[in-house]
Structures are given as structure tokens and as C-alpha cells.
Design a protein around this motif. Structure first.
Motif, PDB file in Angstrom:
ATOM      1  N   GLU A 254      26.294  47.859 -25.394  1.00 15.52           N
ATOM      2  CA  GLU A 254      26.144  46.418 -25.570  1.00 15.52           C
ATOM      3  C   GLU A 254      27.488  45.767 -25.884  1.00 15.52           C
ATOM      4  OE1 GLU A 254      23.290  45.498 -28.530  1.00 15.52           O
ATOM      5  OE2 GLU A 254      21.629  46.527 -27.540  1.00 15.52           O
ATOM      6  N   GLY A 255      27.700  44.585 -25.315  1.00 12.14           N
ATOM      7  CA  GLY A 255      28.884  43.798 -25.625  1.00 12.14           C
ATOM      8  C   GLY A 255      30.109  44.148 -24.810  1.00 12.14           C
TER       9      GLY A 255
ATOM     10  N   GLN B 142      24.562  42.567 -22.296  1.00 14.23           N
ATOM     11  CA  GLN B 142      24.242  41.726 -23.451  1.00 14.23           C
ATOM     12  C   GLN B 142      23.347  42.443 -24.451  1.00 14.23           C
ATOM     13  OE1 GLN B 142      22.728  38.086 -21.536  1.00 14.23           O
ATOM     14  NE2 GLN B 142      24.593  37.093 -22.259  1.00 14.23           N
ATOM     15  N   SER B 143      22.345  43.146 -23.944  1.00 18.60           N
ATOM     16  CA  SER B 143      21.446  43.850 -24.862  1.00 18.60           C
ATOM     17  C   SER B 143      20.679  44.941 -24.128  1.00 18.60           C
ATOM     18  CB  SER B 143      20.452  42.876 -25.514  1.00 18.60           C
ATOM     19  OG  SER B 143      19.595  42.304 -24.539  1.00 18.60           O
ATOM     20  N   ARG B 144      20.325  45.970 -24.887  1.00 16.78           N
ATOM     21  CA  ARG B 144      19.443  47.027 -24.403  1.00 16.78           C
ATOM     22  C   ARG B 144      18.108  46.800 -25.086  1.00 16.78           C
ATOM     23  NH1 ARG B 144      22.123  51.305 -22.316  1.00 16.78           N
ATOM     24  NH2 ARG B 144      20.662  52.816 -23.167  1.00 16.78           N
ATOM     25  N   ASN B 145      17.081  46.524 -24.314  1.00 19.31           N
ATOM     26  CA  ASN B 145      15.843  45.998 -24.849  1.00 19.31           C
ATOM     27  C   ASN B 145      14.796  47.085 -25.138  1.00 19.31           C
ATOM     28  OD1 ASN B 145      16.926  43.322 -24.379  1.00 19.31           O
ATOM     29  ND2 ASN B 145      16.515  43.710 -22.210  1.00 19.31           N
ATOM     30  N   TYR B 146      13.852  46.723 -25.980  1.00 18.71           N
ATOM     31  CA  TYR B 146      12.820  47.666 -26.414  1.00 18.71           C
ATOM     32  C   TYR B 146      12.024  48.210 -25.224  1.00 18.71           C
ATOM     33  CZ  TYR B 146       8.735  49.534 -28.835  1.00 18.71           C
ATOM     34  OH  TYR B 146       7.727  50.359 -29.284  1.00 18.71           O
ATOM     35  N   ASP B 147      11.811  47.396 -24.183  1.00 14.82           N
ATOM     36  CA  ASP B 147      11.011  47.823 -23.041  1.00 14.82           C
ATOM     37  C   ASP B 147      11.800  48.670 -22.043  1.00 14.82           C
ATOM     38  OD1 ASP B 147      12.673  45.924 -21.946  1.00 14.82           O
ATOM     39  OD2 ASP B 147      11.075  44.635 -21.174  1.00 14.82           O
TER      40      ASP B 147
ATOM     41  N   ALA C  77      24.919  39.806 -18.297  1.00 14.20           N
ATOM     42  CA  ALA C  77      25.529  38.517 -18.001  1.00 14.20           C
ATOM     43  C   ALA C  77      26.452  38.728 -16.812  1.00 14.20           C
ATOM     44  CB  ALA C  77      26.303  38.001 -19.202  1.00 14.20           C
ATOM     45  N   LEU C  78      26.148  38.043 -15.714  1.00 12.66           N
ATOM     46  CA  LEU C  78      26.999  38.078 -14.535  1.00 12.66           C
ATOM     47  C   LEU C  78      27.842  36.810 -14.506  1.00 12.66           C
ATOM     48  CD1 LEU C  78      24.280  39.305 -12.010  1.00 12.66           C
ATOM     49  CD2 LEU C  78      25.797  40.690 -13.425  1.00 12.66           C
TER      50      LEU C  78
ATOM     51  N   ALA D  81      22.221  35.280 -15.395  1.00 13.45           N
ATOM     52  CA  ALA D  81      21.816  36.410 -16.222  1.00 13.45           C
ATOM     53  C   ALA D  81      20.844  37.256 -15.417  1.00 13.45           C
ATOM     54  CB  ALA D  81      21.156  35.906 -17.498  1.00 13.45           C
ATOM     55  N   SER D  82      20.766  38.526 -15.750  1.00 11.01           N
ATOM     56  CA  SER D  82      19.868  39.421 -15.032  1.00 11.01           C
ATOM     57  C   SER D  82      19.270  40.413 -16.011  1.00 11.01           C
ATOM     58  CB  SER D  82      20.620  40.157 -13.917  1.00 11.01           C
ATOM     59  OG  SER D  82      19.753  41.017 -13.204  1.00 11.01           O
ATOM     60  N   ARG D  83      18.122  40.924 -15.649  1.00 10.40           N
ATOM     61  CA  ARG D  83      17.437  41.916 -16.475  1.00 10.40           C
ATOM     62  C   ARG D  83      17.053  43.072 -15.555  1.00 10.40           C
ATOM     63  NH1 ARG D  83      14.592  40.679 -21.617  1.00 10.40           N
ATOM     64  NH2 ARG D  83      13.052  42.297 -22.057  1.00 10.40           N
ATOM     65  N   ILE D  84      17.585  44.260 -15.827  1.00 15.18           N
ATOM     66  CA  ILE D  84      17.414  45.415 -14.951  1.00 15.18           C
ATOM     67  C   ILE D  84      16.595  46.489 -15.655  1.00 15.18           C
ATOM     68  CG2 ILE D  84      18.626  47.224 -13.642  1.00 15.18           C
ATOM     69  CD1 ILE D  84      19.104  44.470 -12.529  1.00 15.18           C
TER      70      ILE D  84
END
Length: 217
Positions: free
Chosen positions: A151-152, A185-190, A196-197, A201-204
Motif C-alpha cells: 500500500e502507498g 491505495q489499499s488492500r481490501n478485506y474482500d 489509483a491510475l 481509480a480501479s479495483r482489481i
């Protein structure tokens, strides 16, 4: 005689190794979308011809002659992808499947013409190099999977897995391709990774993130 089928099997073994997979008959059945009996018959022929052998644990490996043929086919696939992209302007996410069909028709003479025209650039439109590297070797070169990125930190997309057309089209729709700069930006619970591009923004999801290799900016 080296047939198209033999070239396909030998290349599949080399590519599966490079993806860190354990190569057994089931691996090849999945990789080539063929039945287990078809794989068994093909492996019997390849063994008879001295192109593959079996380790004590049953894993399949290429002989020196088999690897030479596999690498030659990989080179031609690479050149066809570059020709389609750089000369004919085909989209980067389209060229793999077309190259799969055309690679077997490339003669030595045409291969030399392609090298003379395109130069000796190592990487294809998907960022993958001619020297197939295992995941461990990629990490030694400083590359990291998006699924493991911190992250970051800022990264550049180095390469992506090219055998999944739906994945490539998804990445294109998200603005992600080799050379794209991004920040984790973040590694999510799911299990997803938020990015951030440059312009969005994108979620993979994790399955896709495990197919994308990054280098540090």
C-alpha cells in the motif's frame, strides 16, 4: 517429424513452467483445452521422439531437443505478436490468439525478415520477454505481483498473463496495460486491491492481481 500438435505441447510445457505450474498431464489438458486421453497419447509420442521425459515423481519435463523446439516456437509467436501490433496496429489484447494460429506457419526465412524489420526487442505487447522466467526468477529481477504489492507505493505494470483474452480485455477497460503507472491505495478485506491510475481509480480482484507483474517506479 515435428507437427503443429507437437509444437503446441512443447510450448505449453515451457510456458506452464514459466508460470510456476507443476506440469503433469492434467496441467496440459487444462492448458490446451484437450482431453486427458489426448494428452496421454501425445505424451507417449513425444517421449518416443525424445522430446519429453518424466521425473521420478511423474512430472513432465522437456529434453534439450524438446526445449529447443519449444523456444523456437515461442520466438516465432513473439515475432508474430510484435508484427501484428507494431506493423498492423492490432490491439495488444487481440494479438495472442492470432499469433497462436500463425506461429506454426513462420519459416526460417520469414523469421529472419521479421527480425530485420522489427529488431531484437525482447518484450512482446504484453510485456513478456523471450527468455521465459519462473516466478522466482522474476522476483530476483525485482518484479512483484500486484497481489503482493504494498500500500502507498508507486509501480509500473511490467507484464501481464497473455493467455486469457477476457482478462486482457478487462484490463484494457480499466486502463491497465504494460507501462501503466499506478499507486496501490489499499488492500481490501474482500481480497481486492484499490488502485489509483493517472486518470481514474480501479479495483482489481485477486485472480487478476495474481496475473500482473509490477516493477517499482
Amino acid at each position: 517429424m515435428i507437427t503443429i500438435s507437437k509444437e503446441d505441447y512443447l510450448k505449453a510445457i515451457a510456458e506452464a513452467e514459466a508460470e510456476g505450474e507443476t506440469v503433469i498431464a492434467a496441467t496440459l489438458a487444462h492448458w490446451l483445452s484437450v482431453t486427458r486421453p489426448a494428452v496421454t497419447t501425445a505424451l507417449r509420442r513425444l517421449t518416443r521422439d525424445g522430446l519429453v521425459s518424466f521425473k521420478a515423481d511423474g512430472h513432465i519435463q522437456l529434453t534439450p531437443q524438446g526445449r529447443q523446439i519449444a523456444e523456437r516456437t515461442i520466438v516465432r509467436h513473439h515475432l508474430i505478436e510484435r508484427m501484428l501490433s507494431e506493423i498492423f496496429g492490432m490491439e495488444w489484447y487481440e494479438v495472442h490468439e492470432e499469433a497462436e494460429r500463425l506461429e506454426h506457419a513462420v519459416s526460417s526465412a520469414f523469421e529472419k525478415k521479421l527480425v530485420a524489420k522489427l529488431g531484437n526487442k525482447d518484450r512482446c505487447p504484453h510485456g513478456n520477454g523471450l527468455a521465459l522466467r519462473s516466478p522466482a526468477e522474476r522476483r530476483k529481477k525485482g518484479l512483484i505481483l500486484l497481489s503482493d504489492a504494498k500500500e502507498g507505493l508507486k509501480y509500473t505494470v511490467f507484464s501481464v498473463y497473455e493467455r486469457d483474452r477476457k482478462l486482457l480485455e478487462f484490463l484494457e477497460s480499466e486502463g491497465i496495460r504494460p507501462g501503466t503507472r499506478l499507486t496501490v491505495q489499499s488492500r481490501n478485506y474482500d481480497g481486492t486491491v484499490s488502485l489509483a491510475l493517472k486518470r481514474k481509480a480501479s479495483r482489481i480482484g485477486r485472480p487478476a492481481a495474481e496475473r500482473i507483474w509490477l516493477s517499482r517506479n
